[in-house]
Design a protein around this motif. Sequence first.
Motif: not given
Length: 305
Positions: A244-250, A252-256, A289-301
Amino acid sequence: MNTSTALTLRDPWALVPSLGNLDAYIAAVNRLPMLTQEEEVRLARRYREHNDLEAAGKLVLSHLRLVVSVSRQYLGYGLPQGDLIQEGNVGLMKAVKRFDPSQGVRLVSYALHWIKAEIHEYILRNWRMVKLATTKAQRKLFFNLRSLKQSLKGEATDADSHRATLTDREIDAVARELNVKREEVIEMETRLAGGDVALEPSTDDSEESFAPIAYLADESSEPTRVIEAHHRDALATDGIARALDELDARSRRIVEERWLKVNDDGSGGKTLHELASEYGVSAERIRQIEAAAMKKMRKTLAAYA
């Protein structure tokens, strides 16, 4: 009922009861008339050239008794005959779809391969002992070992020949006949001769009623399971926080709001449309935005793991 009556029905399947009543089904299909070669060719051409589904149905209907006959050859595997017939019927339909009457072969001969192939696949998918029978040689061994054992044991009954253990000489003979290793014959023979063991105890309430479920080890205490559990916990806490820390504010909030928040009534987070109204964009844009955020989170995980 004569042939002409059967062949003029608009719905030939109306003649066949459900497989739920197996005896009635078998009795019905055995009463259905067989097609002459001329009728078979005419119907096959109607289906092949004009996609006449009524003609295809009549071809299938007239060969249902063949499926019943073939299914009886596989009753020794402990699977319901109704299921074997159902799978064989699928093979029959595939045969009718591919049948070419111009080849000069009767449908009964052509369909036999397709019926057996579907039944074989069903047995291999479902029978408790053949999860490893994946190669062509292993399948051949599985489906021929019983009959070979019976011929090697001479006049023994089918049940006796199934239980009797093969001698070294007989194992070598089977291996040569089926072109497999003798070790594979021994393994398949062991698995075929094995019996099912109930994990749960019987319904009797006596103190002597035991079953394997009573003394199987608790996997949750097994060392590798403990390590896996700690790993999952770490991913669910530190890993998610880092992603989550790797995401921009918007983002992150959408995912949360979508996945990490729980309402007071126990329901899930906000919908795409609710977030779209807040940000003044379309629901599709929120989804992107959600799909792009999830993709970035999967790489971090993945890196964290």
